[in-house]
Design a protein around this motif. Sequence first.
Motif, PDB file in Angstrom:
ATOM      1  N   UNK A  58       0.835  -1.209   0.000  1.00 14.38           N
ATOM      2  CA  UNK A  58       0.000   0.000   0.000  1.00 14.38           C
ATOM      3  C   UNK A  58       0.864   1.252   0.000  1.00 14.38           C
ATOM      4  N   UNK A  59       0.356   2.307  -0.618  1.00 16.84           N
ATOM      5  CA  UNK A  59       1.140   3.547  -0.762  1.00 16.84           C
ATOM      6  C   UNK A  59       1.555   4.125   0.582  1.00 16.84           C
ATOM      7  N   UNK A  60       0.665   4.030   1.587  1.00 18.23           N
ATOM      8  CA  UNK A  60       0.994   4.615   2.879  1.00 18.23           C
ATOM      9  C   UNK A  60       2.051   3.825   3.646  1.00 18.23           C
ATOM     10  N   UNK A  61       2.403   2.632   3.130  1.00 18.09           N
ATOM     11  CA  UNK A  61       3.423   1.809   3.790  1.00 18.09           C
ATOM     12  C   UNK A  61       4.791   1.915   3.117  1.00 18.09           C
ATOM     13  N   UNK A  62       4.839   2.543   1.926  1.00 21.14           N
ATOM     14  CA  UNK A  62       6.084   2.550   1.154  1.00 21.14           C
ATOM     15  C   UNK A  62       7.222   3.260   1.884  1.00 21.14           C
ATOM     16  N   UNK A  63       6.893   4.241   2.723  1.00 17.90           N
ATOM     17  CA  UNK A  63       7.943   4.966   3.443  1.00 17.90           C
ATOM     18  C   UNK A  63       8.301   4.298   4.771  1.00 17.90           C
ATOM     19  N   UNK A  64       7.319   3.649   5.401  1.00 17.94           N
ATOM     20  CA  UNK A  64       7.554   3.112   6.747  1.00 17.94           C
ATOM     21  C   UNK A  64       8.189   1.726   6.749  1.00 17.94           C
ATOM     22  N   UNK A  65       8.152   1.008   5.628  1.00 17.77           N
ATOM     23  CA  UNK A  65       8.674  -0.365   5.625  1.00 17.77           C
ATOM     24  C   UNK A  65      10.182  -0.419   5.874  1.00 17.77           C
ATOM     25  N   UNK A 119       2.031  -6.293   6.699  1.00 20.08           N
ATOM     26  CA  UNK A 119       0.983  -6.995   7.439  1.00 20.08           C
ATOM     27  C   UNK A 119       1.597  -7.522   8.725  1.00 20.08           C
ATOM     28  N   UNK A 120       0.916  -7.278   9.836  1.00 22.00           N
ATOM     29  CA  UNK A 120       1.456  -7.703  11.131  1.00 22.00           C
ATOM     30  C   UNK A 120       1.640  -9.209  11.213  1.00 22.00           C
ATOM     31  N   UNK A 121       0.885  -9.941  10.416  1.00 23.02           N
ATOM     32  CA  UNK A 121       0.981 -11.412  10.460  1.00 23.02           C
ATOM     33  C   UNK A 121       2.145 -11.939   9.633  1.00 23.02           C
ATOM     34  N   UNK A 122       2.823 -11.070   8.877  1.00 27.16           N
ATOM     35  CA  UNK A 122       3.915 -11.533   8.011  1.00 27.16           C
ATOM     36  C   UNK A 122       5.055 -12.163   8.802  1.00 27.16           C
ATOM     37  N   UNK A 123       5.310 -11.617  10.005  1.00 25.96           N
ATOM     38  CA  UNK A 123       6.422 -12.160  10.787  1.00 25.96           C
ATOM     39  C   UNK A 123       6.178 -13.622  11.141  1.00 25.96           C
ATOM     40  N   UNK A 124       4.913 -13.990  11.312  1.00 28.23           N
ATOM     41  CA  UNK A 124       4.597 -15.392  11.618  1.00 28.23           C
ATOM     42  C   UNK A 124       4.538 -16.235  10.354  1.00 28.23           C
ATOM     43  N   UNK A 125       3.876 -15.702   9.315  1.00 26.62           N
ATOM     44  CA  UNK A 125       3.674 -16.494   8.101  1.00 26.62           C
ATOM     45  C   UNK A 125       4.939 -16.593   7.250  1.00 26.62           C
ATOM     46  N   UNK A 126       5.695 -15.483   7.170  1.00 23.82           N
ATOM     47  CA  UNK A 126       6.846 -15.430   6.271  1.00 23.82           C
ATOM     48  C   UNK A 126       8.173 -15.626   6.989  1.00 23.82           C
ATOM     49  N   UNK A 127       8.152 -15.601   8.322  1.00 25.06           N
ATOM     50  CA  UNK A 127       9.386 -15.828   9.075  1.00 25.06           C
ATOM     51  C   UNK A 127      10.300 -14.640   9.152  1.00 25.06           C
ATOM     52  N   UNK A 128       9.809 -13.433   8.849  1.00 26.88           N
ATOM     53  CA  UNK A 128      10.652 -12.248   8.893  1.00 26.88           C
ATOM     54  C   UNK A 128      10.746 -11.670  10.295  1.00 26.88           C
ATOM     55  N   UNK A 129      11.741 -10.796  10.466  1.00 26.10           N
ATOM     56  CA  UNK A 129      11.941 -10.159  11.778  1.00 26.10           C
ATOM     57  C   UNK A 129      11.484  -8.710  11.779  1.00 26.10           C
TER      58      UNK A 129
END
Length: 510
Positions: free
Chosen positions: A446-453, A461-471
Amino acid sequence: MPSQSVSTPRADILVIDDTPENLNLLSAMLTEQGYKVRSVTKGSTGLRGATAAPPDLILLDINMPEMNGYEVCEHLKANERTREIPVIFISALGDVLDKVKGFAVGGVDYVTKPFQVEEVLARIENHLTIRRLQKQLQTQNEQLQQEIRSRQLAEERFAKAFRSSPNPIAIATLEEGRFIDVNPSFLRFCGYSLEEVIGHTATELDLPSASQTLAYTIQKFQEMGSLHNQEVEFCTKTGELKTILLSIEFIDIANVQCTLLIANDITERKRLENEFISLVSHELRTPLTSIMGALDILGAGKLGTMSEQAQKVLSIATSNTERLIRLVNDILDLERMKSSKIVMHKVKCNAVDIMVQATEAMQAMADNSQVQLVVNPLNVELWADSDRLLQTLTNLISNAIKFSETSDTVWIGAEVIEDKGNSLSASSCASNSLLITVRDQGRGIPEDKLQTIFERFQQVDASDSRKKGGTGLGLAICRNIVQQHNGRIWAESTLGEGSTFYVLLPLASS
């Protein structure tokens, strides 16, 4: 009977004349022209009627019993309610002195009897037009005065908030970035006097601790039109390093485009946060290493054979422990980079080698996810720490694979940016730079996330850390590495179509 539409009269005219024949003639003439006409034979009656319902114009005879026309006009002009009504005298008195007296008491015109119908109508229309224009001008003036009062009130409120705010606030010109006003909190924050700040830029005062970071912040502001809570480091006059959250907005001052800069000093908060993270990370590393060793022993079967269900539980425990170890290592890496404890060992290296190595390192992950990797390297030399750039590219490729679907393709490419504004979002790219791109066909950002990522612990997505294994630290580490190479990293994305990450790096001097 069918209803008949009643047209709106052109104007409301009050006729005051003690001669019925004159009243009838004027009433018939004006009614025929579409005017609403009220007729009275006495001056006192006319005054009461004008006060009760002010007409648009008054036709007034002079020679009348009890109260003559001059007296009636004087009473009209003395009354706040009827003062602005135009009065046209219609009289048999044709002497110049009579006309002068008529104008002296407030009349706007004087018609001598016997009158010509066309002349009277022309003069009536003329003065009604003048009155309408006066009313419009009066309304516009009132609106303007109200706007001025509102603006003054807003400016007073802004000035009060500006001066008394505990946050450092500055106003600078957009074109050159020169300070035109700062509040007392800003002066206390940076340690300069008002005379030392006004007319100078942040760079001239050596406020930014890293010019590249400030330039990147300003560019983001210009691209987005505003900026909120961008973390930036500044140096005070005494050389003390401070961390702020910087917000920038466009404002207009006397038709000059300016920027309003609001800072939130988070130096102490960052210090406590970094100490806490560092302490917790170090304290976690030893027990986690011990736990991982114990899990490896169990997995190798050295303590006996486990059931299938036990193997599944062990696999979950191992996976989560590995994730925790990655998180701790990433936190320590990032903190060491930010505190300059990790030094970039820059040497001449070839972009081909780094891009190919990164692709080969991620090939197994791509095969496992059934994602195709396509790399188009470029044979150019960089002055860089090859291991850290390899870390950056593998992180970007890993993310692209994680968010791709089966049979998707991830492209890794590069091009030399030779001139300003040559391509893409590189309108501010420096000359002699290498632009590396990692493009996927994933879900997009999403456009509003492009700067904060690129901030710590930020994920789409808050669930990415669980589903994708990221930190949630990988992109923050990438940004730090790229910035320490005097480069820039950013992303562009279309939801449902995929994302492209750009890494801009200066080429090695020949």
